[in-house]
Structures are given as C-alpha cells and as structure tokens.
Enzyme design. Sequence first.
Site, PDB file in Angstrom:
ATOM      1  N   ARG A   1     -14.960  -8.084  15.012  1.00  6.90           N
ATOM      2  CA  ARG A   1     -15.087  -8.454  16.436  1.00  6.90           C
ATOM      3  C   ARG A   1     -15.302  -7.189  17.253  1.00  6.90           C
ATOM      4  O   ARG A   1     -15.264  -6.082  16.727  1.00  6.90           O
ATOM      5  CB  ARG A   1     -13.786  -9.120  16.896  1.00  6.90           C
ATOM      6  CG  ARG A   1     -12.596  -8.183  16.668  1.00  6.90           C
ATOM      7  CD  ARG A   1     -11.310  -8.706  17.276  1.00  6.90           C
ATOM      8  NE  ARG A   1     -10.158  -8.027  16.716  1.00  6.90           N
ATOM      9  CZ  ARG A   1      -9.647  -6.900  17.164  1.00  6.90           C
ATOM     10  NH1 ARG A   1     -10.215  -6.284  18.189  1.00  6.90           N
ATOM     11  NH2 ARG A   1      -8.597  -6.349  16.589  1.00  6.90           N
TER      12      ARG A   1
ATOM     13  N   GLU B   1       0.841  -1.190   0.000  1.00  5.01           N
ATOM     14  CA  GLU B   1       0.000   0.000   0.000  1.00  5.01           C
ATOM     15  C   GLU B   1       0.873   1.235   0.000  1.00  5.01           C
ATOM     16  O   GLU B   1       1.963   1.219   0.572  1.00  5.01           O
ATOM     17  CB  GLU B   1      -0.837   0.061   1.295  1.00  5.01           C
ATOM     18  CG  GLU B   1      -2.114  -0.697   1.256  1.00  5.01           C
ATOM     19  CD  GLU B   1      -2.853  -0.648   2.601  1.00  5.01           C
ATOM     20  OE1 GLU B   1      -3.837  -1.367   2.721  1.00  5.01           O
ATOM     21  OE2 GLU B   1      -2.432   0.083   3.516  1.00  5.01           O
ATOM     22  N   LYS B   2       0.360   2.297  -0.600  1.00  6.85           N
ATOM     23  CA  LYS B   2       1.056   3.566  -0.507  1.00  6.85           C
ATOM     24  C   LYS B   2       1.078   3.993   0.957  1.00  6.85           C
ATOM     25  O   LYS B   2       0.104   3.795   1.677  1.00  6.85           O
ATOM     26  CB  LYS B   2       0.321   4.622  -1.344  1.00  6.85           C
ATOM     27  CG  LYS B   2       1.101   5.892  -1.468  1.00  6.85           C
ATOM     28  CD  LYS B   2       0.588   6.740  -2.623  1.00  6.85           C
ATOM     29  CE  LYS B   2       1.472   7.968  -2.798  1.00  6.85           C
ATOM     30  NZ  LYS B   2       2.878   7.622  -3.114  1.00  6.85           N
TER      31      LYS B   2
HETATM   32  P1  ADP Z   1      -8.180  -3.058  18.497  1.00  7.82           P
HETATM   33  O1  ADP Z   1      -7.594  -2.160  19.511  1.00  7.82           O
HETATM   34  O2  ADP Z   1      -8.489  -2.274  17.298  1.00  7.82           O
HETATM   35  O3  ADP Z   1      -9.242  -3.906  19.012  1.00  7.82           O
HETATM   36  P2  ADP Z   1      -5.769  -4.476  18.622  1.00  7.82           P
HETATM   37  O4  ADP Z   1      -5.143  -5.344  17.610  1.00  7.82           O
HETATM   38  O5  ADP Z   1      -4.971  -3.368  19.195  1.00  7.82           O
HETATM   39  O6  ADP Z   1      -7.084  -3.985  17.936  1.00  7.82           O
HETATM   40  O7  ADP Z   1      -6.350  -5.287  19.865  1.00  7.82           O
HETATM   41  C1  ADP Z   1      -6.415  -6.651  19.910  1.00  7.82           C
HETATM   42  C2  ADP Z   1      -5.237  -7.099  20.715  1.00  7.82           C
HETATM   43  O8  ADP Z   1      -5.614  -7.333  22.058  1.00  7.82           O
HETATM   44  C3  ADP Z   1      -4.713  -8.397  20.225  1.00  7.82           C
HETATM   45  O9  ADP Z   1      -3.806  -8.215  19.196  1.00  7.82           O
HETATM   46  C4  ADP Z   1      -4.031  -8.955  21.444  1.00  7.82           C
HETATM   47  O10 ADP Z   1      -2.682  -8.607  21.508  1.00  7.82           O
HETATM   48  C5  ADP Z   1      -4.739  -8.297  22.593  1.00  7.82           C
HETATM   49  N1  ADP Z   1      -5.525  -9.265  23.342  1.00  7.82           N
HETATM   50  C6  ADP Z   1      -5.985 -10.424  22.905  1.00  7.82           C
HETATM   51  N2  ADP Z   1      -6.678 -11.059  23.818  1.00  7.82           N
HETATM   52  C7  ADP Z   1      -6.656 -10.302  24.905  1.00  7.82           C
HETATM   53  C8  ADP Z   1      -7.214 -10.424  26.204  1.00  7.82           C
HETATM   54  N3  ADP Z   1      -7.925 -11.462  26.552  1.00  7.82           N
HETATM   55  N4  ADP Z   1      -7.036  -9.424  27.067  1.00  7.82           N
HETATM   56  C9  ADP Z   1      -6.326  -8.354  26.694  1.00  7.82           C
HETATM   57  N5  ADP Z   1      -5.761  -8.202  25.489  1.00  7.82           N
HETATM   58  C10 ADP Z   1      -5.932  -9.145  24.600  1.00  7.82           C
HETATM   59  P1  ADP Z   2      -3.465  -4.190  11.885  1.00  8.81           P
HETATM   60  O1  ADP Z   2      -4.193  -5.310  11.216  1.00  8.81           O
HETATM   61  O2  ADP Z   2      -2.212  -4.620  12.502  1.00  8.81           O
HETATM   62  O3  ADP Z   2      -4.349  -3.365  12.767  1.00  8.81           O
HETATM   63  P2  ADP Z   2      -3.656  -2.038   9.931  1.00  8.81           P
HETATM   64  O4  ADP Z   2      -3.666  -2.327   8.492  1.00  8.81           O
HETATM   65  O5  ADP Z   2      -4.945  -1.700  10.558  1.00  8.81           O
HETATM   66  O6  ADP Z   2      -2.978  -3.252  10.670  1.00  8.81           O
HETATM   67  O7  ADP Z   2      -2.618  -0.865  10.216  1.00  8.81           O
HETATM   68  C1  ADP Z   2      -2.206  -0.533  11.534  1.00  8.81           C
HETATM   69  C2  ADP Z   2      -1.781   0.933  11.596  1.00  8.81           C
HETATM   70  O8  ADP Z   2      -0.701   1.197  10.687  1.00  8.81           O
HETATM   71  C3  ADP Z   2      -2.853   1.926  11.183  1.00  8.81           C
HETATM   72  O9  ADP Z   2      -3.709   2.250  12.266  1.00  8.81           O
HETATM   73  C4  ADP Z   2      -2.066   3.118  10.683  1.00  8.81           C
HETATM   74  O10 ADP Z   2      -1.637   3.950  11.739  1.00  8.81           O
HETATM   75  C5  ADP Z   2      -0.840   2.461  10.072  1.00  8.81           C
HETATM   76  N1  ADP Z   2      -1.037   2.275   8.603  1.00  8.81           N
HETATM   77  C6  ADP Z   2      -1.544   1.193   8.022  1.00  8.81           C
HETATM   78  N2  ADP Z   2      -1.593   1.335   6.665  1.00  8.81           N
HETATM   79  C7  ADP Z   2      -1.090   2.551   6.398  1.00  8.81           C
HETATM   80  C8  ADP Z   2      -0.850   3.289   5.179  1.00  8.81           C
HETATM   81  N3  ADP Z   2      -1.127   2.768   3.995  1.00  8.81           N
HETATM   82  N4  ADP Z   2      -0.304   4.515   5.291  1.00  8.81           N
HETATM   83  C9  ADP Z   2      -0.002   5.041   6.506  1.00  8.81           C
HETATM   84  N5  ADP Z   2      -0.186   4.400   7.674  1.00  8.81           N
HETATM   85  C10 ADP Z   2      -0.732   3.164   7.645  1.00  8.81           C
END
Ligand code: ADP
Ligand code: ADP
Length: 434
Positions: free
Chosen positions: A277, A185-186
């Site tokens: 989720r 991705e860009k």
């Molecule tokens: P988002 O904040 O957008 O929900 P994240 O990827 O930051 O996405 O949050 C999910 C993360 O929470 C997982 O990658 C994992 O590291 C962490 N996680 C998973 N299970 C648990 C749990 N039972 N309690 C706290 N953290 C968890």
């Molecule tokens: P994950 O599945 O680990 O959450 P994401 O694709 O949601 O991965 O990206 C995580 C973070 O990385 C985003 O919240 C953003 O801050 C940064 N990011 C992802 N893609 C880009 C992009 N194309 N350009 C700039 N920042 C990005």
Amino acid sequence: MRVIRACKEMGISTAAVFSEADREALHVSFAEESYCIGGPQPRDSYLNAKSVISTALACKAEAIHPGYGFLSENAEFASLCAEYGIAFIGPDADTIGKMGDKEAARRSMRDAGVPVIPGCDMVGNFEQAKEQAEKIGFPLLIKARSGGGGRGIRLVMDNRELEYAFRTASSEAQSAFGDGAVYMEKYLRPVKHVEAQILADSFGDVVFLGERDCSVQRKNQKLIEESPCSILPEKTRRKMAEVSIKAARAVGYKNAGTIEYLLDKDGNFYFMEMNTRLQVEHPVTEMVTGIDLVKWQIRTAAGLPLGFAQEDIKPAGCAIECRINAEDPYNNFRPSGGRVETLHVPGGPWVRFDTAIYQGYSIPPFYDSMIGKLIVYAKTRDEAIRKIRSALCELAIEGIVNNIDFQTDILSEDAFINGAYTTDLIENTKLVHP
Ligand code: ADP
Ligand code: ADP
Ligand code: MG
C-alpha cells in the site's frame, strides 16, 4: 486528504466515506460527496467492507483508494472490489494475500533469492518453538503472522522467557488480528530500518524510487523518516534496487509498494516484510524524486503504463518527515484527545504539512494518534535538519498534548545528526524526561 488532492489535480471526482465520529473531519467537506457508513468503532465503519462497497456502488465510483491502515492491506476487500467491478487502487487480491501473511512472504522472498532475516517458518506449538529457538539463538522475536503497525511483536531474551512469551504472543495475536499464528526471527541489532519504494504497472515494468531510513522508532513504530539513507553506500543502494525489483517481479506486483529491510553494520540487508500500500512516509520519496506517488497509483490502477524508466529517476537532495502525534512523550506516550484551540502551520520554501486537523476541530478518541506529518526538503542533509527544526519550532498546535518538542529533541541528538543512528536510538538516549 492526500488522495482527494491528487484527484482534484487530475480532474477526478471524489466521494468520501466517514464514521459517525468523523462528521467534522476535513475530508468530509473536502470531497465532492461524502457518506456516513456507520458507528465510530472501526469494525462498524472503516473496516466494514460491505458498507464501503455498497456506498461505492450507490455513488457509481469507478475506483476505491484504500489509504493506509484499515482495509488497505485486506485481500478479501480487494477481491470484493474486483467482484463488483470497482478498481482497487493497489495490487491485486492475490498479491496482497501473499504478502499480508508475513510468514508466507518470508518464504516466497527466500524462494525468489532475496536475503531474509534468519528465523523459522510458522511455529504451531510450544515444543516446536523450543526446538526452533535453539537453532535461531537468543535474543529472538516472536512475530504475529498477521501483525502490523508495530504491534504483535514480542522480544524474548532467553530460554526461560520463551514459554510465557509464546503463549501470550499467540493469544494476543488472536485477539488483535483474529489470527493467533506466529513465527520467530533472530533479533538483529544494532540495525537500521531501511525500506525500498517501488512502483509497478500492469505491463511488468517495475521501478525503484530510492530508499527511506525509518530507524527513528519507539516500540517498533516509526517517528521520523528520511530519504535517502545518508550512510548507505552507493553499491548497497544499487543492490537493494536490484533485489527489490526482483522481489516485486517474483510476485507479479502492481502499483506502489514498499519492501522493508533491516541493514546491519556490515552493510548486509535482510527482507523483513512488504507493505502492499501507500505508506505514511511516502512524501519523503516524492520530495527527492519529484514523483507524485498517489497520481501514479491511480494511473497504474487505471491500466496506464509508467511514464518513465529507471534511468529517468534521479533522486536529489534530502527530505525528512516528522510524524506529529497527539500523545504525551513525558507521560508514557499516552494518547491525548481534545479540541485544537490554535493551529499555526509553518511555511517557507520546501516545507509541507499534511494534516486533517484545523483550528476548532475536536480529535475523536477512536483512531490513530497521528494528526499530521511535517515534511521538508533541502539540497543537503544538514540544511534539511536545520529546516525541519525551524519548521517544528514554528508549528503551533494548542489545546492538545503533542510530540513536537520531543521530535525537536531527537533531531538534536548527535547520533541523528551524524546519520549513524539505529532503531535503538530512542531507548539509548535519555530523551524522555519525567
Ligand atoms: P507505515 O508508516 O510504514 O505506513 P504504519 O503501520 O506505521 O506503517 O502506518 C499505518 C498506520 O497508520 C496504521 O497502522 C494505522 O494505525 C494508521 N492509520 C490507519 N488509517 C489511518 C488514517 N486514515 N489516518 C491516519 N492514520 C491512519
Ligand atoms: P510491522 O508489520 O508491525 O511493521 P515489522 O516486521 O515491520 O512489523 O517490524 C517492525 C519494527 O520492529 C521494525 O521496523 C524493526 O525496527 C523492528 N524489528 C522487526 N524485526 C526485527 C528483527 N528481526 N530484529 C530487530 N528488529 C526488528
Ligand atoms: Mg513494518
């Protein structure tokens, strides 16, 4: 803990599963029944779909809430639940599969007319990567198709870095996610991470529950989230609502879900990924909408219709969440374990602390470093900032290194206070002192 609380209020009995490392965890004593399902390593317990399902069958559970992380976005697990007649609290396996593959999700969203980040489909070898990189332009990101949690992303500044980055990204993705496939991705900047919360029932009704600004990040991992996004024009918000509902309909989405976008300074937003989720930052949405997301997840999974329409949702005020992590911001964010010697939780109106730690609890070294979430709500954003700073000051966790002071520092930054901050806030400010 969050899910058990919702169940208790709804009169639903709960059974928890835990690993050998989590015998002393709070959810084990809070649930009505609890079962040990294996060793400390996630693959031996929390990621062991067969153990989870057989435990659910043995205790005659009607439904499984997968939480976040672990099996929550695992299509195979969701389909195993269906096979054994257990309701999976989330979308169906097919939808999880479609969205869990981040590259396929880009394609289906593009087909549905959703703007996606400029980039390319899967790149199978270095020759293809080179060819596509020419078209996309540098800097760019290589992303793992099965990545998540901020991992599996690699920044490539120029042509010379491409070959090494491509090869290591695929091999790292293979070992971390069991899938070496990557796409590109860009690299957009400066940008805000703004995400849309949606909720859908099984009758085709979908609502937009407002957006969250999750631009305070370190290494692509969120640290502070707020709702609403304070600089989002109403016109853009309406467009985001419309696009998000269209996207959810296009994949026949059911239950709660989040569509993540990047918002540029001209007000354009681009689809990044969909999380199928409940998200860590869901409380800020609950605070501004007054809607209990977990209860609605359970109700919609039980086949009940949404009890409200889009026009009934009137978000008001401002909510902010700080993730409290057991890590050392002044030592390269090294995770820290140890025993919680003192815990004092802040109080007062519209202050919420979601956690599973307690005084005397020893944090096992096997899992995520997040140990709590501090959430506040106020009528105005200024008041919410003052409230969360005051609550952070009152929150005392002794015995383990944590990021409370670091969070307070971020909240004092001008860029945070004026709301214009982008995902590079932490690297741009000299917040981390030696
Ligand atoms: P988002 O904040 O957008 O929900 P994240 O990827 O930051 O996405 O949050 C999910 C993360 O929470 C997982 O990658 C994992 O590291 C962490 N996680 C998973 N299970 C648990 C749990 N039972 N309690 C706290 N953290 C968890
Ligand atoms: P994950 O599945 O680990 O959450 P994401 O694709 O949601 O991965 O990206 C995580 C973070 O990385 C985003 O919240 C953003 O801050 C940064 N990011 C992802 N893609 C880009 C992009 N194309 N350009 C700039 N920042 C990005
Ligand atoms: Mg993401």
